[in-house]
Scaffold this motif. Structure first.
Motif, PDB file in Angstrom:
ATOM      1  N   LYS A 220       0.821  -1.197   0.000  1.00  0.00           N
ATOM      2  CA  LYS A 220       0.000   0.000   0.000  1.00  0.00           C
ATOM      3  C   LYS A 220       0.863   1.258   0.000  1.00  0.00           C
ATOM      4  O   LYS A 220       2.030   1.235   0.390  1.00  0.00           O
ATOM      5  N   ILE A 221       0.262   2.361  -0.443  1.00  0.00           N
ATOM      6  CA  ILE A 221       0.873   3.683  -0.387  1.00  0.00           C
ATOM      7  C   ILE A 221      -0.065   4.558   0.433  1.00  0.00           C
ATOM      8  O   ILE A 221      -1.240   4.712   0.072  1.00  0.00           O
ATOM      9  N   ASP A 222       0.430   5.108   1.530  1.00  0.00           N
ATOM     10  CA  ASP A 222      -0.415   5.909   2.442  1.00  0.00           C
ATOM     11  C   ASP A 222      -1.683   5.154   2.810  1.00  0.00           C
ATOM     12  O   ASP A 222      -2.796   5.709   2.812  1.00  0.00           O
ATOM     13  N   ASN A 223      -1.508   3.865   3.094  1.00  0.00           N
ATOM     14  CA  ASN A 223      -2.603   2.996   3.550  1.00  0.00           C
ATOM     15  C   ASN A 223      -3.700   2.797   2.507  1.00  0.00           C
ATOM     16  O   ASN A 223      -4.823   2.424   2.847  1.00  0.00           O
ATOM     17  N   GLN A 224      -3.382   3.040   1.242  1.00  0.00           N
ATOM     18  CA  GLN A 224      -4.331   2.799   0.170  1.00  0.00           C
ATOM     19  C   GLN A 224      -3.794   1.757  -0.802  1.00  0.00           C
ATOM     20  O   GLN A 224      -2.587   1.641  -1.013  1.00  0.00           O
ATOM     21  N   PHE A 225      -4.716   0.982  -1.386  1.00  0.00           N
ATOM     22  CA  PHE A 225      -4.379   0.111  -2.502  1.00  0.00           C
ATOM     23  C   PHE A 225      -4.138   0.979  -3.743  1.00  0.00           C
ATOM     24  O   PHE A 225      -4.836   1.969  -3.959  1.00  0.00           O
TER      25      PHE A 225
END
Length: 390
Positions: A220-225
Motif C-alpha cells: 500500500k501507499i499511504d494505507n491505500q491500494f
C-alpha cells in the motif's frame, strides 16, 4: 491434494534461450494439459483442444513453491460445421454451444469470428478460457502439480465467454487476483482473493469497462491500494508537436480504500515515448513490487507489424510515494520473443513475435519472471536484480 503430481517430460527438456539470461525456458506447453479434467468435460460433445496455456499470474506459496495461475484457452477443434460457426458459452452452471450462420460471420482468425451488421464491431470466441493453478518448484523450473480441482472457472453471466489473464499480487496477508471476464454484457475486470494462494473466492466486478491490464501494487501507499490500469479504446487525442510522448494506449493509475471501489488517479502513469515505435502501444505486465529504489514495473510494448505487432517486455522504476513519477526506465527490451524456445512446439504455433510478461517473484539475487510465449506456452526467466540498476 492435487489431482496429479507430475514433472512434464516435454518441458523438462525444453531448450534454453540463446539470450542474456542463464535460465530462460518454457515450463508448460499445451500438451501438458489434461483436458479429461477440464471443467467443460461432460457438457459439450464437440472435440476441444488447448489453443494456449499462457499468460500466468505468479505467486510464492507458504510452502516456498511457486504457483502459476495459467490461462487455459480451450478451443473447438472444428468450430465450423453444418453451415454454422460455433462458440462455447457458460450458462447457469453448464457449457453450451451457440451456432451462427456462416454467411453472417468473418472467420479469418481461428481464435474468434466477427459478426457482420449492427454498425459496430461484434465478435465471439471459438475458445473459452479458464484458469488452472500449476504448482512449481521454488526456482520455477519444475512442475510439481496441476491443481485441476482448484481451477477458476466462470460462475456468473459476466463470465459466460470465459475468465482470462490472471494477475496476482500479495497485499498484507492476502493474495488478490485480477482477471478479465468476457460476456455480451461487458468486458470487465473482476477480482478474486485468497488466504493461501490456492483457494480463490470471487469478490466482484472492480472495473466496469474494457481494461486488459489491471495490476494491483504489492503493498500500500499511504494505507491505500494502488493499481496500474489500461483502459481500452480506439480514439486517442494528439500530444502537441515535438512532445516527448506518443498518443495511444498507456498505463494509467487508480487507488482504492478497500480494493473493491477504485478511483482513477489524476496524473498519468507510464506513457509511450515519441522517440521509438517499439513501444507505440503499451500496457502493464507484472504487478509492481517495491524495491530499495522504488516500485519495479515490468510492462509490454508493442511495435506495429502486420495484424498483432511485436510484443516485448520493458521495465520502469516509479516513485514509492507517487507512482506517476518515473525515476528510471530502459528503452532496450528486457525480454524479446524467442523462436528457439517454441521450436519443439512449432506445429502448434498460430501467432509469432509475442512475449507477454505477467508474473514476478523475488528469489534473492534474481527475480523469477513468468511470461506467456506466443500466446501458447508459459516461459520462466531468471533475471538478475542487477539488470535494473543500469
Amino acid at each position: 491434494m492435487p489431482d496429479s503430481q507430475v514433472q512434464s517430460p516435454q518441458t523438462a527438456s525444453s531448450p534454453q534461450a540463446r539470450g542474456p539470461y542463464e535460465v530462460d525456458r518454457l515450463v508448460l506447453v499445451p500438451d501438458d494439459i489434461d483436458l479429461s479434467k477440464s471443467p467443460l468435460r461432460g457438457h459439450i460433445e464437440a472435440e476441444t483442444y488447448v489453443l494456449g496455456a499462457f499468460n500466468p499470474g505468479l505467486l510464492r506459496l507458504p510452502n516456498g513453491n511457486l504457483m502459476m495461475m495459467v490461462r487455459i484457452a480451450e478451443a473447438l477443434r472444428t468450430p465450423i460445421f453444418d453451415g454454422h460457426v460455433h462458440a462455447i458459452r457458460w450458462e447457469d452452471g453448464r457449457y453450451v454451444l451457440d451456432a451462427w450462420l456462416l454467411e453472417l460471420a468473418d472467420t479469418a482468425d481461428p481464435r474468434k469470428f466477427t459478426l457482420r451488421g449492427g454498425g459496430w464491431k461484434i465478435m465471439a470466441l471459438t475458445s473459452l478460457s479458464w484458469i488452472l493453478p500449476v504448482e512449481l518448484s521454488p526456482d520455477g523450473l519444475e512442475v510439481v502439480a496441476h491443481h485441476y480441482d482448484k481451477a477458476v472457472v466462470p460462475q456468473n453471466s459476466v463470465q459466460c465467454y470465459g475468465v482470462e489473464d490472471p494477475r496476482v499480487s500479495k497485499v498484507g496477508d492476502r493474495w488478490l487476483m485480477t482477471t478479465c471476464s468476457v460476456s455480451p454484457e461487458r468486458h470487465c475486470t473482476t477480482l478474486y482473493s485468497s488466504d493461501n494462494g490456492l483457494d480463490w473466492r470471487f469478490e466482484d466486478i472492480v472495473l466496469d469497462h474494457q481494461n486488459k491490464d489491471m495490476l494491483i501494487f504489492e503493498g500500500k501507499i499511504d494505507n491505500q491500494f494502488w493499481a496500474q490500469t489500461r483502459p481500452m479504446g480506439d480514439l486517442y487525442f494528439a500530444y502537441p508537436p515535438g512532445s516527448e510522448w506518443r498518443a495511444g494506449p498507456s498505463i494509467n493509475l487508480a487507488h482504492s480504500n478497500d480494493g473493491l471501489f477504485w478511483k482513477p488517479y489524476l496524473k498519468p502513469g507510464i506513457r509511450p515515448h515519441s522517440g521509438t515505435v517499439a513501444t507505440a502501444r503499451m500496457g502493464g505486465g507484472t504487478p509492481p513490487i517495491l524495491t530499495e529504489d522504488g516500485w519495479l514495473s515490468l510492462w509490454h510494448g508493442v511495435e506495429p507489424k502486420e495484424i498483432v505487432g511485436i510484443y516485448r517486455t520493458y521495465w520502469s522504476i516509479v516513485d514509492r510515494n507517487d507512482p506517476s513519477v518515473t525515476l528510471r526506465t530502459c528503452h532496450e527490451p528486457l525480454l524479446e520473443p524467442n523462436p528457439d524456445l517454441t521450436r519443439p512446439i512449432e506445429h502448434q504455433m498460430y501467432l509469432r513475435d509475442v512475449v507477454f510478461t505477467t508474473g514476478i517473484a523475488d528469489a534473492g539475487d534474481h527475480y523469477v519472471v513468468a511470461s506467456g510465449e506466443a500466446d501458447l506456452a508459459c516461459r520462466i526467466t531468471h533475471v538478475p536484480k542487477s539488470a535494473f540498476r543500469v
